[in-house]
Design an enzyme around this catalytic site. Structure first.
Site, PDB file in Angstrom:
ATOM      1  N   GLU A   1     -10.392   3.679   3.205  1.00 54.17           N
ATOM      2  CA  GLU A   1      -9.509   4.484   2.369  1.00 54.17           C
ATOM      3  C   GLU A   1      -9.877   4.205   0.916  1.00 54.17           C
ATOM      4  O   GLU A   1      -9.837   3.060   0.460  1.00 54.17           O
ATOM      5  CB  GLU A   1      -8.036   4.155   2.638  1.00 54.17           C
TER       6      GLU A   1
ATOM      7  N   ASP B   1       0.843  -1.184   0.000  1.00 48.42           N
ATOM      8  CA  ASP B   1       0.000   0.000   0.000  1.00 48.42           C
ATOM      9  C   ASP B   1       0.884   1.241   0.000  1.00 48.42           C
ATOM     10  O   ASP B   1       1.854   1.322   0.759  1.00 48.42           O
ATOM     11  CB  ASP B   1      -0.903  -0.012   1.235  1.00 48.42           C
TER      12      ASP B   1
ATOM     13  N   ARG C   1      -8.032   3.310  12.953  1.00 52.24           N
ATOM     14  CA  ARG C   1      -7.197   4.490  13.244  1.00 52.24           C
ATOM     15  C   ARG C   1      -6.650   4.510  14.662  1.00 52.24           C
ATOM     16  O   ARG C   1      -5.553   5.029  14.897  1.00 52.24           O
ATOM     17  CB  ARG C   1      -8.005   5.767  13.001  1.00 52.24           C
TER      18      ARG C   1
ATOM     19  N   HIS D   1      -4.155  13.844   0.553  1.00 57.66           N
ATOM     20  CA  HIS D   1      -4.321  12.945   1.699  1.00 57.66           C
ATOM     21  C   HIS D   1      -3.133  13.057   2.653  1.00 57.66           C
ATOM     22  O   HIS D   1      -3.301  13.215   3.865  1.00 57.66           O
ATOM     23  CB  HIS D   1      -4.463  11.497   1.223  1.00 57.66           C
TER      24      HIS D   1
ATOM     25  N   THR E   1      -8.857  -5.730   3.200  1.00 59.46           N
ATOM     26  CA  THR E   1      -8.745  -4.775   2.107  1.00 59.46           C
ATOM     27  C   THR E   1      -9.677  -5.300   1.028  1.00 59.46           C
ATOM     28  O   THR E   1      -9.508  -6.434   0.563  1.00 59.46           O
ATOM     29  CB  THR E   1      -7.298  -4.699   1.592  1.00 59.46           C
TER      30      THR E   1
ATOM     31  N   GLU F   1     -10.227  12.116   7.235  1.00 59.22           N
ATOM     32  CA  GLU F   1     -10.099  13.451   6.667  1.00 59.22           C
ATOM     33  C   GLU F   1     -11.459  14.155   6.603  1.00 59.22           C
ATOM     34  O   GLU F   1     -11.558  15.345   6.884  1.00 59.22           O
ATOM     35  CB  GLU F   1      -9.513  13.371   5.255  1.00 59.22           C
TER      36      GLU F   1
ATOM     37  N   ASP G   1      -8.978   0.202   1.556  1.00 56.01           N
ATOM     38  CA  ASP G   1      -8.034  -0.268   2.571  1.00 56.01           C
ATOM     39  C   ASP G   1      -8.591   0.075   3.955  1.00 56.01           C
ATOM     40  O   ASP G   1      -8.298   1.124   4.516  1.00 56.01           O
ATOM     41  CB  ASP G   1      -6.682   0.412   2.341  1.00 56.01           C
TER      42      ASP G   1
ATOM     43  N   LYS H   1      -4.110  -2.361   9.637  1.00 63.95           N
ATOM     44  CA  LYS H   1      -4.419  -2.562   8.228  1.00 63.95           C
ATOM     45  C   LYS H   1      -4.608  -4.036   7.893  1.00 63.95           C
ATOM     46  O   LYS H   1      -4.637  -4.407   6.731  1.00 63.95           O
ATOM     47  CB  LYS H   1      -3.262  -2.011   7.378  1.00 63.95           C
TER      48      LYS H   1
ATOM     49  N   GLN I   1      -3.873   2.013  14.824  1.00 59.29           N
ATOM     50  CA  GLN I   1      -2.761   2.576  14.055  1.00 59.29           C
ATOM     51  C   GLN I   1      -1.988   3.625  14.855  1.00 59.29           C
ATOM     52  O   GLN I   1      -0.755   3.635  14.873  1.00 59.29           O
ATOM     53  CB  GLN I   1      -3.317   3.197  12.764  1.00 59.29           C
TER      54      GLN I   1
ATOM     55  N   GLU J   1      -9.058   3.977  -2.678  1.00 58.23           N
ATOM     56  CA  GLU J   1      -7.824   3.814  -3.444  1.00 58.23           C
ATOM     57  C   GLU J   1      -8.116   3.095  -4.761  1.00 58.23           C
ATOM     58  O   GLU J   1      -9.170   2.500  -4.950  1.00 58.23           O
ATOM     59  CB  GLU J   1      -6.792   2.977  -2.665  1.00 58.23           C
TER      60      GLU J   1
END
Lengths: 418, 418
Positions: free
Chosen positions: A198, A125, A234, A132, A254, A360, A230, A250, A237, A200
């Site tokens: 996420e 990834d 948080r 971002h 996915t 975000e 993904d 993660k 993380q 992507e």
């Protein structure tokens, strides 16, 4: 390029995701049948495994489609990829001579269950979207230090976990993990409370390599693209990622969209990467338009309710192309293999509405977003269905990806309370 | 447990790495022959593929050893692992009834070329040696902040690149990469100038899992261990690793020893992990002695010269066991698969002579070490052969691993100057 017309009438609609121009590759099953290779055309799927078995498609001396994944074709390289596409166009075009042989091999897409379209060798990834990286960096390190010093020089990436990649439609279970919030004295074992998505794109390596490759060679080696979500925990993380990067945050899942859209189908939509703030080193420089103009959107549907679009952006917002990421990935000499999957990194645009993660969109939970149903969201809640959508818009046709869907199930009861 | 005697006389030497107590599993070939599964016994290898073909070994309805890797056995789980070990002991013990059938299936180990003993599904590297983490942390962040805040609570790890794992004896090419030294205004493309080793043990997952597992379950799922050298490009790492961890710095090669030493062979050597400075959360707590007393050493031989031992340490220096690493790895719910390889992290002891990397031995290049040949080393030089050695010492016998060897070749001419 205009719409290419097919005798499969549904494929000729200007808004249909799967016209003859597209021809994306997937793996499907009907009822209790075995999974097999198929190509989407309009509302149908052409059974490629059967077409090969009947001799309608013969690309190599040994069969490529007697297995429920596309890796064997991917390994063959660009000449065979082109030969298959040419043959499919011949079989499915308006007025095709062999229509009577092909038509019995079509199944209704609505009846099909989709499976992983390829066996993932390894999954990487990246973190290659500038908006971002700037947003996340600003939240965590302040606007002055938003971009790490290396960010404008290399596509930063980390190895992910191939075993966690699942196909669209697979439910995603909220994970447990070790975390330590700002009010915690000590870390604790708890369900993730800041579960996120996420948005992507995933690039799939077709031709393998063994040693450094140029950006052009990397581009040649890419087989196709999928949408990729993904899923990210948080809070896990935040506690784990220093100093060696994200790990269990993660590792839950996915999700990828079920159809591999080939590079050939996307060719008319190539666009340039953004202007470079600093010049890249020679081995990472663009060698032509390397991104694609693909409209992307994220929707969220609370359990039993309608969906709200929570973000709209475009793949052309990326700073680094997949080819540049793959070239960087190969610099140290390690082999890249057929079936390697490269996540682009979260794709956010410059505006608030174009941000590709809830982190975000809600600015770390400080500014919850309001859905069309009136509910607020800072992060994903149990029962929410998250869907990524993508399409390139041509002259009277679209190249769609098929939705990338995942519903979030509540965390298990404490798996260790037994 | 004392030495178990075998009719293979060389296996009965108290210092021999491969007595009947050991029985490690590898993949070998002789001359131009196909690679096949074998078990080391003394100076010989028992051809297991042939033994199964002849019906001397039959564990399941379908063959397990008609492929040149041990994954099929690994997948079968502990009962079948135990059955194979029991059968091998019966066939190879002093006075074995079937000696006349087994003896023709022995080959000279000296004549064999060794191959990868298993197919690596995914590779994860940890950072779980306290002395190593403290040394590196002190160099980079100062003694006050040597250990990251999470270090005493979770075994920190990152996903590596399975495609880069090679068997002992494979030459390792010094990589190129993007790097930026303290005197550089800008990053540049150059051969790595600070190429290093990491002395580690690798744990191999046998039984797969899908969701959180206890430390005991994780221990049960581990099939065996190898020595592991995680080659590291320190200058590439310094530039790339923030914020998402090491990537190309670890992508050139990871060398493993050729024989999988089973958990059964190591059972008599179990030891406790070190005393905990802070209590671990319940799901990561030790459930018995989880490390092993294995003497480890690193030697370096400049091209054409004799080897010097540059480090001596022991696997019991680790803070976290492989079982704790595997349990943590599974917390977020992602599947762990047969063939997953978990690097322990660099194993350093408390003394200067027991440090498992040149980065630590030369303190970042500031204090070069002197070899027995008189040469100095801060990092690995072209032509150097690095060897990891490991053995557990029992009562009149040893359990050896077979050396883990890699010679460093000079960097290619600039691969992009063409």
């Amino acid at each position: 390029m205009p719409l290419m017309t097919s005798w499969v009438a549904s494929a000729n609609d200007a808004d249909h995701p799967f016209p003859l121009n597209n021809l994306p590759y997937g793996v499907f099953s009907i009822g209790d049948g075995e999974p097999r290779c198929g190509v989407a055309i309009g509302d149908s799927i052409l059974d490629i495994t059967e077409a090969e078995a009947q001799g309608l498609i013969q690309l190599t001396d040994t069969p490529l489609f007697d297995v429920p994944f596309w890796n064997e074709l991917m390994e063959e390289g660009p000449a065979v990829w082109a030969a298959l596409r040419e043959r499919l166009i011949a079989l499915l075009s308006e007025g095709a001579e062999e229509r009577d042989k092909v038509e019995p091999l079509l199944v209704e897409r609505a009846d099909a269950e989709m499976h992983m379209p390829f066996a993932v060798s390894e999954y990487t990834d990246f973190y290659a979207g500038r908006h971002h990286a700037t947003n996340v960096g600003t939240m965590f390190r302040g606007a002055e230090n938003a971009l790490p010093p290396n960010w404008l020089h290399i596509p930063i990436g980390y190895n992910g976990r191939a075993s966690s990649v699942v196909v669209s439609g697979t439910d995603v279970r909220r994970p447990w993990g070790q975390l330590k919030g700002p009010n915690d004295d000590r870390p604790r074992w708890a369900p993730c409370a800041r579960f996120d998505i996420e948005l992507e794109m995933g690039a799939i390596v077709g031709t393998p390599s063994d040693g450094p490759i140029t950006v052009q060679e990397a581009d040649d080696n890419i087989f196709g693209y999928v949408l990729l979500n993904d899923w990210s925990a948080r809070d896990i993380q935040a506690w784990e990622y220093q100093p060696l990067g994200p790990f269990q945050a993660k590792a839950t899942a996915t999700t990828i969209s079920p159809w591999i859209v080939t590079k050939a189908a996307l060719e008319p939509f190539r666009t340039d990467t953004p202007e470079r703030e600093v010049e890249l080193l020679d081995h990472l420089k663009d060698c032509g338009p390397m991104l694609y103009d693909i409209d992307l959107a994220v929707t969220l549907a609370p359990e039993g309710k309608g969906e709200s679009t929570i973000a709209r952006t475009n793949y052309n917002e990326m700073y680094y192309s997949a080819a540049q990421q793959l070239a960087h990935h190969a610099t140290a000499g390690g082999p890249m293999n057929t079936g390697d999957l490269l996540g682009s990194g979260t794709i956010s645009g410059a505006t608030k509405e174009s941000r590709g993660s809830l982190l975000e969109l809600s600015w770390g939970g400080k500014e919850p977003i309001t859905l069309e149903t009136g509910e607020e969201r800072s992060f994903v809640e149990d029962g929410d269905t998250l869907t990524l959508k993508g399409a390139a818009r041509g002259d009277g046709y679209a190249i769609g990806f098929g939705d990338c869907v995942g519903r979030v199930l509540p965390a298990l009861d404490d798996p260790f309370a037994r």
